[in-house]
Design a protein around this motif. Sequence first.
Motif, short mmCIF file in Angstrom:
data_model
loop_
_atom_site.label_atom_id
_atom_site.label_comp_id
_atom_site.label_asym_id
_atom_site.label_seq_id
_atom_site.Cartn_x
_atom_site.Cartn_y
_atom_site.Cartn_z
N TYR A 3 78.73 14.17 47.46
CA TYR A 3 78.35 14.70 49.44
C TYR A 3 77.33 14.45 49.77
N LEU A 4 76.90 13.86 50.75
CA LEU A 4 75.77 13.59 51.58
C LEU A 4 75.58 14.20 52.46
N ALA A 5 73.94 14.74 52.67
CA ALA A 5 73.64 15.70 54.24
C ALA A 5 72.45 14.64 54.47
N LEU A 6 72.53 14.79 55.58
CA LEU A 6 71.21 14.76 56.90
C LEU A 6 71.08 15.21 57.95
N ASP A 7 69.43 15.48 58.08
CA ASP A 7 69.12 15.65 59.57
C ASP A 7 68.19 15.43 60.31
N ALA A 8 67.65 16.00 61.73
CA ALA A 8 67.45 14.85 62.40
C ALA A 8 66.84 15.87 63.90
N SER A 9 66.85 17.40 63.76
CA SER A 9 67.56 18.26 64.32
C SER A 9 66.39 18.90 65.20
N THR A 10 64.96 18.44 64.05
CA THR A 10 63.77 18.83 64.48
C THR A 10 62.50 18.40 63.73
N GLU A 11 61.67 18.87 63.98
CA GLU A 11 59.98 18.03 63.23
C GLU A 11 60.42 17.89 62.11
N CYS A 13 62.49 15.52 59.30
CA CYS A 13 63.46 14.89 58.97
C CYS A 13 64.28 14.50 57.65
N SER A 14 65.15 15.05 57.34
CA SER A 14 65.64 15.35 55.33
C SER A 14 66.87 14.53 55.17
N VAL A 15 67.05 14.43 53.89
CA VAL A 15 68.80 13.77 53.06
C VAL A 15 68.89 14.47 52.58
N ALA A 16 69.80 14.42 51.73
CA ALA A 16 70.26 15.55 50.13
C ALA A 16 71.71 14.89 49.63
N LEU A 17 71.41 14.53 48.98
CA LEU A 17 72.78 14.05 47.95
C LEU A 17 72.79 14.73 47.04
N GLN A 18 74.29 15.21 46.60
CA GLN A 18 74.96 16.19 45.43
C GLN A 18 75.61 14.93 44.86
N VAL A 19 75.76 14.67 43.29
CA VAL A 19 76.24 13.42 42.74
C VAL A 19 76.11 14.70 40.73
N ASN A 20 77.57 14.43 41.24
CA ASN A 20 77.86 15.61 40.12
C ASN A 20 77.01 16.70 39.30
N GLY A 21 77.30 17.07 40.14
CA GLY A 21 75.95 18.37 40.29
C GLY A 21 74.96 18.24 40.02
N LYS A 22 74.25 17.33 40.50
CA LYS A 22 72.58 16.54 40.67
C LYS A 22 72.52 16.55 42.09
N THR A 23 70.93 17.34 42.98
CA THR A 23 70.85 16.75 43.97
C THR A 23 69.61 15.34 43.62
N PHE A 24 69.74 14.79 44.78
CA PHE A 24 68.12 14.12 45.32
C PHE A 24 68.37 14.35 47.07
N SER A 33 60.18 9.92 65.16
CA SER A 33 59.85 8.67 64.21
C SER A 33 60.97 8.76 63.54
N HIS A 34 61.99 10.23 63.65
CA HIS A 34 63.24 9.87 62.43
C HIS A 34 64.30 8.67 62.65
N SER A 35 64.25 7.77 63.89
CA SER A 35 65.06 6.60 63.36
C SER A 35 64.79 5.80 62.86
N LEU A 36 62.81 5.51 62.77
CA LEU A 36 62.38 5.14 61.81
C LEU A 36 62.54 5.41 60.22
N HIS A 37 62.56 6.38 59.42
CA HIS A 37 62.76 7.41 58.52
C HIS A 37 64.46 7.05 57.74
N LEU A 38 65.29 8.08 59.31
CA LEU A 38 66.30 8.80 58.27
C LEU A 38 67.41 7.01 57.61
#
Length: 235
Positions: A3-11, A13-24, A33-38
Amino acid sequence: MNYLALDASTEACSVALQVNGKTFSRYELCPQSHSLHLLPMIDAVLNEANIKLAELDGLIFGQGPGSFTGVRIGVGVAQGLAFSANLPVVGVSSLQAMAQLAYIEHGEKQVIAAIDARMSEVYNGYYTLDEHDVMQAHQAEAVTPPEKLAEHLSSVVTTPFYAVGTGWDAYSEKLAEQLLALKTNEGSPEILFPTAEAMLAIGKVKLAQGQGVSAEEAQPVYVRDTVSWKKLPGK
């Protein structure tokens, strides 16, 4: 499941990726400046995990409440990615994610999240842990004047709680003493913003329960419909 999770709702900006039980993950405070970073952050975690978007099983996005612009950016990116890879999506509350983070990092099971909503109000909710180790709201999330927060939560909050969010510092003088007396953490909250990692913990349970929807059904949750703004000096 991946799964991929993303968030830009506050100051934040973050993303998290779970692959085979490991998180990146990636996390950065980047107001306005979320549009530049996400998208670069999403590319970074996909490359780090050596996986393609189409190989994922679902996408999780921060649905708000929070910054109107940030929430729209997050939802728009989630919809675009989900369309391109035909992925189911599920939204997660920014307030719920902060409560989840309090459980993940500190083992807290009773949390009040309060985000500064501008215009002398706070977005807020009260959360406790369920049987799936997910923090769940006890009533609908709301936007409330800080001086009325104790009254608003009085029917559900009767025991000490852990506080998260920017609202506690922003309106410390207006928050009712009876509410502050039940707050277990002293001073400024350690957790001020949601993270995609916390949203991942919630969203993957929702997806496993069949709550995923198609990209076109992904919707923001503003809580308040009025956009907050202030006229700039001299304008």
